[in-house]
Design a protein around this motif. Structure first.
Motif, short mmCIF file in Angstrom:
data_model
loop_
_atom_site.label_atom_id
_atom_site.label_comp_id
_atom_site.label_asym_id
_atom_site.label_seq_id
_atom_site.Cartn_x
_atom_site.Cartn_y
_atom_site.Cartn_z
N THR A 94 0.98 -1.23 0.07
CA THR A 94 -0.16 0.27 0.14
C THR A 94 0.78 1.33 0.02
O THR A 94 0.54 2.17 -0.86
N PRO A 95 2.01 1.45 0.90
CA PRO A 95 2.60 2.83 0.82
C PRO A 95 3.38 2.63 -0.47
O PRO A 95 3.43 3.96 -0.90
N THR A 96 3.66 1.77 -1.12
CA THR A 96 4.66 1.77 -2.45
C THR A 96 3.69 2.46 -3.52
O THR A 96 3.98 3.19 -4.30
N LEU A 97 2.41 1.78 -3.45
CA LEU A 97 1.30 2.25 -4.39
C LEU A 97 1.15 3.66 -4.06
O LEU A 97 0.85 4.57 -5.05
N LEU A 98 1.05 4.24 -2.87
CA LEU A 98 0.74 5.80 -2.20
C LEU A 98 1.95 6.44 -3.10
O LEU A 98 1.57 7.48 -3.46
N ASP A 113 1.81 7.49 -6.55
CA ASP A 113 0.83 8.43 -6.90
C ASP A 113 -0.72 7.73 -7.15
O ASP A 113 -1.41 8.26 -7.87
N TYR A 114 -0.82 6.56 -6.69
CA TYR A 114 -2.06 6.00 -6.77
C TYR A 114 -2.76 6.42 -5.76
O TYR A 114 -2.48 6.87 -4.57
N PRO A 115 -4.27 6.72 -6.06
CA PRO A 115 -5.32 7.30 -5.05
C PRO A 115 -5.19 6.25 -3.78
O PRO A 115 -4.96 5.27 -4.04
N ALA A 116 -5.24 7.04 -2.74
CA ALA A 116 -5.37 6.05 -1.40
C ALA A 116 -6.36 5.27 -1.49
O ALA A 116 -5.99 3.92 -1.05
N SER A 117 -7.53 5.16 -2.06
CA SER A 117 -8.40 4.11 -2.00
C SER A 117 -8.10 3.05 -2.64
O SER A 117 -8.24 1.79 -2.58
N VAL A 118 -7.47 3.21 -3.95
CA VAL A 118 -6.83 2.21 -4.90
C VAL A 118 -5.52 1.56 -4.17
O VAL A 118 -5.49 0.09 -4.22
#
Lengths: 342, 49
Positions: free
Chosen positions: A37-41, A44-49
């Motif tokens: 999850t933090p890597t996707l954040l 620049d992925y939206p938090a929900s994604v």
């Protein structure tokens, strides 16, 4: 050039990062969704994604863990079923909070800060464990009996707050305790997109009060179904990126096999300090990213990704290197034995 | 994401869970088979050196 809507570089990053996360968590026996999850954040992925995809990744790894460990540990099915319900309620509340925070425009910030605290906390615990390793070796007699209920659990069970349910292990637990413990774990899962095995299992063991073997099996059982529910909840709003989850799983399933096999060749004590440092560096990476967002500059983005992803690659590579070293040493021993002169 | 205008979000989410479940099982079985085939092969190559 793009494939599945992703550039080749991102595609390679997700498969290789999944592989490294698999090696790490196959070795240390954790799910690893709290790095996804933090890597996707950071990407620049939206938090929900990021959260939805993290939970979906956790669900996939849980299925693999259950297939691998289906005969390991007892499962208290009644407790597992109740936990599944309360975990799911917690996840549902957590996901609604995320969508609410997203509407306010602060979901990424809140999730980022939560991860800074979470990863730093886990890192500190591992560093402390590494620091105390020598003391533990000297003691040697503090191993808990797998069939015993911990003292804290017995104390909590002694307060009879109806309705009480009978546990397979023979004890009785209040539905309020199960609801409180399971609901809190579910809330954390839904809010930040982690499977929560690292808090779910201790909660079952210490707060609800079951023997260790039952806690491990029941945690795995309840986690599998709550992971499916979390995926479903975020999937309903289209907040799971199936391509990213699939690529991560392809790498992770292979990495977890290698990581799990590595436990027979590499001492956990040799690398645990690096794992603790990796968590602290990952926490620092997310903190830098949040700082960069606050300052309105993208200058620190590369450093953040490097700290989070790079430190995971470094520790996983170290485990693989030690595996190769161990194979090399055992081969030279095998060759040396026949004419070794003894 | 699985997106199709013809499918309701409920069906899409159910399919998503099913796809991840099937994928995880396939990966577990696939890598298991690969390991069974690769291990003797690696041993043979190592012994031959």
């Amino acid at each position: 050039m793009e494939l599945f809507g992703l550039s080749l570089a991102l595609l390679a990053l997700f498969v290789s990062f999944g592989f490294m996360v698999g090696v790490l968590f196959g070795f240390f026996g954790m799910g690893g969704s709290f790095l996804i999850t933090p890597t996707l954040l950071l990407l620049d992925y939206p938090a929900s994604v990021a959260i939805g995809s993290g939970l979906a990744f956790y669900f996939g790894t849980s299925v693999i863990a259950v297939l691998k460990h289906y005969d390991v540990g007892q499962v208290d099915y009644k407790l597992g079923a109740i936990l599944f319900v309360v975990l799911s309620i917690g996840i549902e509340i957590g996901s609604r909070l995320v969508f609410g925070l997203e509407a306010l425009g602060i979901a990424n910030l809140v999730t980022g800060v939560a991860y800074v605290v979470l990863l730093a906390g886990i890192g500190a615990l591992f560093l402390r464990r590494a620091y105390n390793l020598e003391d533990d070796d000297d003691d040697g007699d503090d191993d808990a009996n797998d069939d015993e209920i911990p003292a804290v659990g017995q104390k909590i069970q002694s307060y009879s707050v109806p309705p009480m349910i009978n546990l397979t292990s023979g004890g009785r637990a209040s539905l309020w305790t199960i609801g409180g413990a399971g609901g809190s774990v579910g809330l954390v899962s839904g809010l930040i997109g982690v499977g929560g095995g690292f808090i779910r299992m201790p909660a079952i063991y210490y707060l609800i009060g079951t023997p260790l073997t039952a806690a491990v099996g029941t945690s795995l059982f309840a986690g599998l179904f709550s992971g499916a529910f979390g995926t479903f909840t975020y999937g309903m709003s289209g907040s799971v990126d199936l391509t990213v989850v699939s690529l991560l799983l392809v790498g992770s399933a292979l990495g977890a096999r290698i990581g799990s096999a590595a436990t027979t060749m590499v001492e956990e004590d040799d690398v645990i300090v690096y794992f603790g440092l990796m968590m602290v560096l990952a926490s620092a990476g997310i903190a830098l990213s949040e700082l960069a967002n606050w300052l309105g500059t993208g200058a620190l983005d590369l450093v953040s990704v490097f700290l989070l992803v790079g430190s995971s690659f470094f520790v996983a590579s170290m485990i693989l290197y030690k595996v190769v070293q161990s194979i090399g040493a055992s081969e030279s021993n095998t060759r040396g034995t026949p004419d070794g002169g003894d | 994401m699985i997106e199709s205008a013809a499918l309701s979000p409920l069906v899409q989410a159910t399919i998503l869970v099913g796809v991840i479940l099937v994928q995880a099982v396939a990966l577990y079985v696939g890598y298991g088979a690969l390991e069974r085939v690769a291990t003797p092969l690696i041993d043979t190559i190592t012994d031959a050196r």
